[in-house]
Motif scaffolding. Structure first.
Motif, PDB file in Angstrom:
ATOM      1  N   GLY A 126      51.919  29.454 -25.132  1.00 43.82           N
ATOM      2  CA  GLY A 126      53.030  28.604 -25.565  1.00 43.82           C
ATOM      3  C   GLY A 126      52.869  28.156 -27.000  1.00 43.82           C
ATOM      4  N   GLY A 127      51.637  28.104 -27.471  1.00 50.35           N
ATOM      5  CA  GLY A 127      51.343  27.794 -28.869  1.00 50.35           C
ATOM      6  C   GLY A 127      51.516  26.343 -29.242  1.00 50.35           C
TER       7      GLY A 127
ATOM      8  N   ALA B 290      43.023  25.058 -33.997  1.00 48.14           N
ATOM      9  CA  ALA B 290      42.071  25.306 -32.907  1.00 48.14           C
ATOM     10  C   ALA B 290      41.034  26.365 -33.277  1.00 48.14           C
ATOM     11  N   SER B 291      41.291  27.151 -34.319  1.00 50.28           N
ATOM     12  CA  SER B 291      40.415  28.255 -34.713  1.00 50.28           C
ATOM     13  C   SER B 291      39.379  27.799 -35.727  1.00 50.28           C
ATOM     14  N   SER B 292      38.307  28.617 -35.891  1.00 52.22           N
ATOM     15  CA  SER B 292      37.229  28.226 -36.802  1.00 52.22           C
ATOM     16  C   SER B 292      36.501  29.454 -37.351  1.00 52.22           C
TER      17      SER B 292
ATOM     18  N   MET C  92      44.566  23.069 -19.297  1.00 55.77           N
ATOM     19  CA  MET C  92      45.298  23.983 -20.154  1.00 55.77           C
ATOM     20  C   MET C  92      44.436  25.223 -20.405  1.00 55.77           C
ATOM     21  N   GLU C  93      45.029  26.370 -20.269  1.00 59.88           N
ATOM     22  CA  GLU C  93      44.315  27.619 -20.520  1.00 59.88           C
ATOM     23  C   GLU C  93      44.197  27.878 -22.019  1.00 59.88           C
ATOM     24  N   ILE C  94      43.072  28.459 -22.398  1.00 54.71           N
ATOM     25  CA  ILE C  94      42.830  28.817 -23.795  1.00 54.71           C
ATOM     26  C   ILE C  94      42.519  30.307 -23.860  1.00 54.71           C
ATOM     27  N   GLU C  95      43.088  30.978 -24.845  1.00 53.22           N
ATOM     28  CA  GLU C  95      42.754  32.374 -25.091  1.00 53.22           C
ATOM     29  C   GLU C  95      41.969  32.442 -26.391  1.00 53.22           C
TER      30      GLU C  95
END
Length: 72
Positions: free
Chosen positions: A28-29, A57-59, A1-4
């Motif tokens: 896709g979120g 997913a953020s920090s 899976m790609e991550i931005e």
């Protein structure tokens, strides 16, 4: 899976301390929209910062403590 990814630099609304947030999202979120509740390391001000999607997913990298996540 790609991550931005994006590094977001925000400022404490009370003292202007720079806070660095690593924002991560998946194409896709994951549909976990919302805000971080942050405590500034400098002045201890607690405030809400709207981040958007893929909240889990953020920090926070530096400048504040992540107190909680608030889902929309």
């Amino acid at each position: 899976m790609e991550i931005e990814r994006a590094i977001r630099i925000i400022k404490c609304p009370k003292c202007g301390n720079e806070i660095i947030v690593n924002q991560v999202w998946y194409p896709g979120g994951c549909n976990d929209y919302g805000s971080f509740i942050l405590e500034c390391n400098n002045c201890k001000n607690v405030f809400d910062f709207y981040l958007g999607r893929d909240l889990d997913a953020s920090s926070v990298v530096q400048g504040a403590i992540l107190i909680d996540r608030k889902y929309k």
